[in-house]
Design a protein around this motif. Structure first.
Motif, PDB file in Angstrom:
ATOM      1  N   MET A   1      31.167  56.178  35.829  1.00  0.00           N
ATOM      2  CA  MET A   1      31.444  54.924  35.119  1.00  0.00           C
ATOM      3  C   MET A   1      32.940  54.629  35.165  1.00  0.00           C
ATOM      4  SD  MET A   1      30.609  53.895  31.153  1.00  0.00           S
ATOM      5  CE  MET A   1      28.854  53.952  31.468  1.00  0.00           C
ATOM      6  N   SER A   2      33.298  53.375  35.372  1.00  0.00           N
ATOM      7  CA  SER A   2      34.699  52.977  35.408  1.00  0.00           C
ATOM      8  C   SER A   2      35.338  53.158  34.043  1.00  0.00           C
ATOM      9  CB  SER A   2      34.823  51.516  35.856  1.00  0.00           C
ATOM     10  OG  SER A   2      34.270  51.337  37.134  1.00  0.00           O
ATOM     11  N   GLU A   3      36.617  53.552  34.044  1.00  0.00           N
ATOM     12  CA  GLU A   3      37.324  53.717  32.790  1.00  0.00           C
ATOM     13  C   GLU A   3      37.762  52.365  32.232  1.00  0.00           C
ATOM     14  OE1 GLU A   3      41.221  55.476  33.115  1.00  0.00           O
ATOM     15  OE2 GLU A   3      41.276  55.046  35.258  1.00  0.00           O
ATOM     16  N   SER A   4      38.003  52.323  30.927  1.00  0.00           N
ATOM     17  CA  SER A   4      38.448  51.102  30.256  1.00  0.00           C
ATOM     18  C   SER A   4      39.763  51.371  29.554  1.00  0.00           C
ATOM     19  CB  SER A   4      37.399  50.629  29.234  1.00  0.00           C
ATOM     20  OG  SER A   4      36.178  50.328  29.873  1.00  0.00           O
ATOM     21  N   VAL A   5      40.625  50.363  29.522  1.00  0.00           N
ATOM     22  CA  VAL A   5      41.903  50.475  28.836  1.00  0.00           C
ATOM     23  C   VAL A   5      42.131  49.210  28.012  1.00  0.00           C
ATOM     24  CG1 VAL A   5      42.956  51.948  30.590  1.00  0.00           C
ATOM     25  CG2 VAL A   5      43.166  49.474  30.775  1.00  0.00           C
ATOM     26  N   LEU A   6      42.970  49.324  26.998  1.00  0.00           N
ATOM     27  CA  LEU A   6      43.351  48.176  26.181  1.00  0.00           C
ATOM     28  C   LEU A   6      44.570  47.512  26.809  1.00  0.00           C
ATOM     29  CD1 LEU A   6      42.332  46.894  23.525  1.00  0.00           C
ATOM     30  CD2 LEU A   6      44.185  48.099  22.362  1.00  0.00           C
ATOM     31  N   VAL A   7      44.452  46.230  27.112  1.00  0.00           N
ATOM     32  CA  VAL A   7      45.524  45.490  27.766  1.00  0.00           C
ATOM     33  C   VAL A   7      45.987  44.375  26.841  1.00  0.00           C
ATOM     34  CG1 VAL A   7      46.162  44.081  29.764  1.00  0.00           C
ATOM     35  CG2 VAL A   7      44.556  45.986  30.050  1.00  0.00           C
ATOM     36  N   ARG A   8      47.291  44.329  26.562  1.00  0.00           N
ATOM     37  CA  ARG A   8      47.859  43.295  25.702  1.00  0.00           C
ATOM     38  C   ARG A   8      48.604  42.279  26.551  1.00  0.00           C
ATOM     39  NH1 ARG A   8      49.438  43.294  20.308  1.00  0.00           N
ATOM     40  NH2 ARG A   8      49.213  45.560  20.210  1.00  0.00           N
ATOM     41  N   LEU A  17      39.919  44.513  26.156  1.00  0.00           N
ATOM     42  CA  LEU A  17      39.400  45.780  26.650  1.00  0.00           C
ATOM     43  C   LEU A  17      38.992  45.550  28.101  1.00  0.00           C
ATOM     44  CD1 LEU A  17      38.720  48.702  25.925  1.00  0.00           C
ATOM     45  CD2 LEU A  17      36.390  47.937  25.396  1.00  0.00           C
ATOM     46  N   TYR A  18      39.702  46.190  29.011  1.00  0.00           N
ATOM     47  CA  TYR A  18      39.503  45.938  30.441  1.00  0.00           C
ATOM     48  C   TYR A  18      38.836  47.136  31.104  1.00  0.00           C
ATOM     49  CZ  TYR A  18      40.508  45.073  35.353  1.00  0.00           C
ATOM     50  OH  TYR A  18      40.392  44.889  36.701  1.00  0.00           O
ATOM     51  N   THR A  19      37.831  46.856  31.907  1.00  0.00           N
ATOM     52  CA  THR A  19      37.149  47.886  32.693  1.00  0.00           C
ATOM     53  C   THR A  19      37.382  47.616  34.174  1.00  0.00           C
ATOM     54  OG1 THR A  19      35.418  48.118  31.017  1.00  0.00           O
ATOM     55  CG2 THR A  19      34.947  48.992  33.212  1.00  0.00           C
ATOM     56  N   ALA A  20      37.846  48.621  34.877  1.00  0.00           N
ATOM     57  CA  ALA A  20      38.152  48.451  36.301  1.00  0.00           C
ATOM     58  C   ALA A  20      36.876  48.219  37.100  1.00  0.00           C
ATOM     59  CB  ALA A  20      38.868  49.695  36.828  1.00  0.00           C
ATOM     60  N   PRO A  21      36.853  47.207  37.984  1.00  0.00           N
ATOM     61  CA  PRO A  21      35.670  46.978  38.829  1.00  0.00           C
ATOM     62  C   PRO A  21      35.521  48.095  39.846  1.00  0.00           C
ATOM     63  CG  PRO A  21      37.471  45.563  39.524  1.00  0.00           C
ATOM     64  CD  PRO A  21      37.931  46.238  38.267  1.00  0.00           C
ATOM     65  N   ARG A  22      34.286  48.335  40.272  1.00  0.00           N
ATOM     66  CA  ARG A  22      34.006  49.368  41.264  1.00  0.00           C
ATOM     67  C   ARG A  22      33.556  48.715  42.571  1.00  0.00           C
ATOM     68  NH1 ARG A  22      30.164  53.854  38.849  1.00  0.00           N
ATOM     69  NH2 ARG A  22      28.755  52.060  38.636  1.00  0.00           N
ATOM     70  N   TYR A  23      34.064  49.246  43.673  1.00  0.00           N
ATOM     71  CA  TYR A  23      33.721  48.748  44.998  1.00  0.00           C
ATOM     72  C   TYR A  23      33.110  49.887  45.817  1.00  0.00           C
ATOM     73  CZ  TYR A  23      36.980  45.078  43.585  1.00  0.00           C
ATOM     74  OH  TYR A  23      37.625  44.084  42.909  1.00  0.00           O
ATOM     75  N   ASP A  36      46.339  52.939  34.489  1.00  0.00           N
ATOM     76  CA  ASP A  36      47.441  53.589  33.778  1.00  0.00           C
ATOM     77  C   ASP A  36      47.389  53.165  32.311  1.00  0.00           C
ATOM     78  OD1 ASP A  36      49.769  54.637  32.813  1.00  0.00           O
ATOM     79  OD2 ASP A  36      51.092  53.654  34.255  1.00  0.00           O
ATOM     80  N   ARG A  37      46.974  54.076  31.433  1.00  0.00           N
ATOM     81  CA  ARG A  37      46.816  53.748  30.022  1.00  0.00           C
ATOM     82  C   ARG A  37      48.146  53.508  29.319  1.00  0.00           C
ATOM     83  NH1 ARG A  37      41.757  54.711  28.050  1.00  0.00           N
ATOM     84  NH2 ARG A  37      40.308  55.739  29.484  1.00  0.00           N
ATOM     85  N   LEU A  38      49.227  54.025  29.865  1.00  0.00           N
ATOM     86  CA  LEU A  38      50.533  53.895  29.218  1.00  0.00           C
ATOM     87  C   LEU A  38      51.383  52.779  29.811  1.00  0.00           C
ATOM     88  CD1 LEU A  38      51.464  57.687  28.885  1.00  0.00           C
ATOM     89  CD2 LEU A  38      50.332  56.203  27.219  1.00  0.00           C
ATOM     90  N   GLY A  39      50.953  52.213  30.924  1.00  0.00           N
ATOM     91  CA  GLY A  39      51.733  51.169  31.574  1.00  0.00           C
ATOM     92  C   GLY A  39      51.558  49.810  30.915  1.00  0.00           C
ATOM     93  N   GLU A  40      52.465  48.903  31.214  1.00  0.00           N
ATOM     94  CA  GLU A  40      52.426  47.548  30.679  1.00  0.00           C
ATOM     95  C   GLU A  40      51.976  46.582  31.766  1.00  0.00           C
ATOM     96  OE1 GLU A  40      52.926  46.500  27.612  1.00  0.00           O
ATOM     97  OE2 GLU A  40      53.305  48.532  26.894  1.00  0.00           O
ATOM     98  N   PRO A  41      51.088  45.637  31.439  1.00  0.00           N
ATOM     99  CA  PRO A  41      50.647  44.669  32.454  1.00  0.00           C
ATOM    100  C   PRO A  41      51.781  43.735  32.841  1.00  0.00           C
ATOM    101  CG  PRO A  41      49.861  44.012  30.297  1.00  0.00           C
ATOM    102  CD  PRO A  41      50.483  45.371  30.115  1.00  0.00           C
ATOM    103  N   SER A  42      51.710  43.213  34.058  1.00  0.00           N
ATOM    104  CA  SER A  42      52.700  42.245  34.515  1.00  0.00           C
ATOM    105  C   SER A  42      52.021  40.896  34.725  1.00  0.00           C
ATOM    106  CB  SER A  42      53.350  42.717  35.826  1.00  0.00           C
ATOM    107  OG  SER A  42      52.370  42.897  36.839  1.00  0.00           O
ATOM    108  N   VAL A  43      52.793  39.832  34.582  1.00  0.00           N
ATOM    109  CA  VAL A  43      52.280  38.476  34.750  1.00  0.00           C
ATOM    110  C   VAL A  43      52.333  38.097  36.222  1.00  0.00           C
ATOM    111  CG1 VAL A  43      52.607  36.053  34.153  1.00  0.00           C
ATOM    112  CG2 VAL A  43      52.979  37.821  32.425  1.00  0.00           C
ATOM    113  N   VAL A  44      51.228  37.584  36.754  1.00  0.00           N
ATOM    114  CA  VAL A  44      51.179  37.151  38.145  1.00  0.00           C
ATOM    115  C   VAL A  44      51.736  35.732  38.237  1.00  0.00           C
ATOM    116  CG1 VAL A  44      49.699  36.679  40.135  1.00  0.00           C
ATOM    117  CG2 VAL A  44      49.163  38.592  38.600  1.00  0.00           C
ATOM    118  N   THR A  45      52.882  35.593  38.875  1.00  0.00           N
ATOM    119  CA  THR A  45      53.502  34.277  39.045  1.00  0.00           C
ATOM    120  C   THR A  45      53.389  33.785  40.482  1.00  0.00           C
ATOM    121  OG1 THR A  45      55.652  35.345  39.400  1.00  0.00           O
ATOM    122  CG2 THR A  45      55.119  34.637  37.145  1.00  0.00           C
TER     123      THR A  45
END
Length: 236
Positions: A1-8, A17-23, A36-45
């Protein structure tokens, strides 16, 4: 099962609550990017191929391949790139094939059934095409060096693929331009269109030997001509 992380979201501060898609890997095992549970998301510009794709290792067969970087759409309209532990890789140009080699040379037959990915955007259409090419047995997929009049070009060893996510059927000129570019690089070619093909485009594709696929919204490429049928069946 794909892992889930909290993304702010850094813009509106909403939490998701984000779950990584599986391919599917070519071995048939599902592959998900390690988050990466400790990383910060970046904005796609803006988008680049290097930012949109990462290298992930299959836990079953240990094969490394390029997969779409996980992203999340926030309700505020911001697109977030979810942090991962995978190693990012800059794609390198693929070596040219010997003249006369067609799109089926130098690749291994696929074993597992293709797993479609719903198409909701032009990026999804490119992702589905890249996944389908990998399913066909092509690897080290990258952006093509030469740009075509419409859509986005992908390349791998011995093959050029054109992805046309526009709402207009691909024209005779579109098919001819792809074929000419492939001929100049001694490679085979294949066309993927979201809106289908004009009648004269289908006729010239048959004459020039270009497999044609339609991308339906379920993410399952559908062969349009017999050349595409043969490519999908691994008979080329």
């Amino acid at each position: 099962m794909s892992e889930s992380v909290l993304v702010r979201c850094p813009v509106c501060r909403r939490e998701h609550l984000y779950t990584a898609p599986r391919y599917p890997c070519v071995c048939g095992a599902p592959v998900a990017a390690p988050l990466d549970r400790l990383g910060e998301p970046s904005v796609v510009t803006h988008r680049t191929w290097a930012d949109d794709w990462i290298t992930v290792r299959c836990g079953t067969c240990e094969r490394e391949d390029e997969w779409p970087h996980p992203e999340l759409g926030c309700a505020c309209g911001t697109i977030l790139r979810v942090p991962v532990d995978g190693v990012r890789r800059q794609p390198s140009p693929a070596p040219a094939e010997d003249p006369g080699e067609g799109p089926g040379r130098g690749r291994k037959p696929s074993r597992a059934a293709f797993q479609p990915l719903a198409i909701r955007s032009a990026r999804d259409a490119v992702t589905v095409t890249a996944l389908y090419l990998r399913w066909l047995g092509y690897h080290d997929i990258r952006r093509a060096d030469q740009r075509q009049p419409n859509g986005i070009g992908l390349a791998a060893r011995g093959i050029l693929a054109q992805v046309d996510p526009t709402v207009q059927p691909a024209s005779l000129r579109d098919v001819e331009c792809l074929w000419l570019t492939a001929m100049s690089e001694s490679a085979g070619c294949v066309y993927f269109s979201l809106a289908g093909y004009a009648d004269d485009a289908r006729a010239v594709a048959d004459r020039l030997g270009v497999p044609l696929f339609v991308l339906d919204l379920t993410g399952e490429p559908q062969p349009v001509n017999s050349l595409a049928d043969e490519l999908a069946a691994g008979r080329t």
